[in-house]
Motif scaffolding. Structure first.
Motif, PDB file in Angstrom:
ATOM      1  N   GLN A  23       0.809  -1.218   0.000  1.00  0.00           N
ATOM      2  CA  GLN A  23       0.000   0.000   0.000  1.00  0.00           C
ATOM      3  C   GLN A  23       0.843   1.270   0.000  1.00  0.00           C
ATOM      4  OE1 GLN A  23      -3.427   0.043  -0.414  1.00  0.00           O
ATOM      5  NE2 GLN A  23      -2.847   2.159  -0.885  1.00  0.00           N
ATOM      6  N   ARG A  24       1.913   1.315   0.806  1.00  0.00           N
ATOM      7  CA  ARG A  24       2.741   2.522   0.823  1.00  0.00           C
ATOM      8  C   ARG A  24       3.387   2.747  -0.544  1.00  0.00           C
ATOM      9  NH1 ARG A  24       6.969   3.678   5.596  1.00  0.00           N
ATOM     10  NH2 ARG A  24       4.963   3.912   6.676  1.00  0.00           N
ATOM     11  N   LEU A  25       3.869   1.694  -1.169  1.00  0.00           N
ATOM     12  CA  LEU A  25       4.447   1.812  -2.511  1.00  0.00           C
ATOM     13  C   LEU A  25       3.426   2.414  -3.467  1.00  0.00           C
ATOM     14  CD1 LEU A  25       6.612   1.191  -4.705  1.00  0.00           C
ATOM     15  CD2 LEU A  25       5.561  -1.087  -4.898  1.00  0.00           C
ATOM     16  N   TYR A  26       2.207   1.884  -3.448  1.00  0.00           N
ATOM     17  CA  TYR A  26       1.172   2.366  -4.362  1.00  0.00           C
ATOM     18  C   TYR A  26       0.773   3.804  -4.038  1.00  0.00           C
ATOM     19  CZ  TYR A  26       0.652  -2.543  -5.799  1.00  0.00           C
ATOM     20  OH  TYR A  26       0.879  -3.817  -6.275  1.00  0.00           O
ATOM     21  N   ASP A  27       0.800   4.162  -2.763  1.00  0.00           N
ATOM     22  CA  ASP A  27       0.502   5.543  -2.392  1.00  0.00           C
ATOM     23  C   ASP A  27       1.535   6.514  -2.973  1.00  0.00           C
ATOM     24  OD1 ASP A  27      -1.724   4.766  -0.957  1.00  0.00           O
ATOM     25  OD2 ASP A  27      -0.734   4.830   1.003  1.00  0.00           O
ATOM     26  N   LEU A  28       2.775   6.045  -3.081  1.00  0.00           N
ATOM     27  CA  LEU A  28       3.856   6.903  -3.569  1.00  0.00           C
ATOM     28  C   LEU A  28       3.909   6.981  -5.093  1.00  0.00           C
ATOM     29  CD1 LEU A  28       6.822   5.922  -1.184  1.00  0.00           C
ATOM     30  CD2 LEU A  28       5.329   7.924  -1.045  1.00  0.00           C
TER      31      LEU A  28
END
Length: 306
Positions: free
Chosen positions: A275-280
């Motif tokens: 999720q953090r990767l996709y948020d970035l």
């Protein structure tokens, strides 16, 4: 696609499995690529073969090639088979040496990406594993990566750094020292017997092309001073891989558990949240397991035919 010849990316470990795929991905966008590794690739503008701990040599060379971006992949990566001291000399002190050389060279950097490992999570207490999950390293490789992360933290105020924690991934060209590549190669050779270690293990398994895409996108994001999981968000068991390969190859070898490959400190499951990767950087499509394994299988068949 617009060329990026005004941007130079330094990739350490460039001639390795991940580095080669990443270099291919970035060269398609027109990046100027300079590499530190065992051998030179055709896409490199400049290349250096040197010990990561040779800080003076690194400093001089970096000052000459003037990277705008850095991706640090070079590491001692095998979980077993090396003496404990080597993990810390390469993974910890080598990273400190690189960062010192970047500082002493005086280059202006827009992004520094440093590869850690999801192995720092060890046998996590719950899934999916997020960047906030408690580290539980189970071996010297994982412990060296966690130590490296602590060291890199002191550089956050000096460079725009992101630290990635890649989970398991595979693809064409991976060494048979890694279990998924070993399984595919055995099927390509049509071995009648396949000897493995612990079978009751599952991994968050993605494709090296997915990882290369993640690194390419992270180079351009504004975030810094963060840790980012590189994972697919799916858990794949060894038996799923074997079943898929049996369908692709049209036969099934006998699978034997070999005590020589059984690790006492085996991590049973690694299953992460992207999720953090996709948020970035936005959502990245994860290739289907069968697609990844087929590309590896066909690569092995082609190699054996030449």
């Amino acid at each position: 696609m617009a060329l990026r010849s005004d941007k130079t990316v330094l990739i350490t470990g460039l001639s390795g499995f991940t580095g080669a795929h990443l270099a291919h991905r970035l060269s398609e966008e027109g990046w100027r690529i300079v590499g530190l590794g065992a051998r030179r690739l055709a896409c490199e503008a400049e290349h250096l073969e040197a010990d990561l701990n040779d800080t003076a040599r690194l400093t001089e060379w970096i000052g000459q090639v003037k990277p705008t971006h850095v991706i640090h992949l070079a590491a001692l990566a095998h979980v077993t088979g090396s003496d404990a001291l080597s993990y810390y000399r390469v993974n910890v002190l080598g990273t400190e040496s690189l960062l010192t050389a970047l500082q002493d060279s005086g280059v202006a950097l827009e992004k520094v990406i440093i590869a850690s490992s999801a192995n720092i999570y060890g046998n996590a207490l719950k899934s999916p594993i997020t960047e906030g999950s408690e580290p539980r390293p189970m071996n010297h490789y994982a412990l060296s990566k966690l130590t490296m992360e602590a060291l890199v933290g002191k550089w956050f105020s000096r460079f725009p750094i992101l630290v990635t924690r890649p989970f398991n991934y595979t693809g064409p060209g991976q060494s048979e020292a890694f279990v998924f590549a070993k399984i595919v190669a055995a099927f390509a050779r049509r071995q009648t017997e396949l000897r493995l270690g612990n079978l009751d293990v599952s991994r968050d398994l993605s494709d090296v092309r997915y990882i290369a895409e993640a690194y390419a996108r992270l180079l351009g994001c504004q975030a810094q001073g963060q840790f980012v999981n590189l994972c697919s968000g799916r858990s794949v068991s060894l038996m799923q891989v074997i079943d898929t390969m049996a369908e692709l190859a049209g036969y099934r070898p006998q699978v034997q558990v070999d005590s020589a490959f059984v690790r006492a400190d085996e991590v049973k499951e690694l299953y992460g949240s992207p999720q953090r990767l996709y948020d970035l950087v936005g959502t990245i499509e994860v290739p289907e397991l069968s697609e990844t394994l087929r590309s590896m299988y066909e690569c092995n068949l082609q190699a054996s035919a030449t």
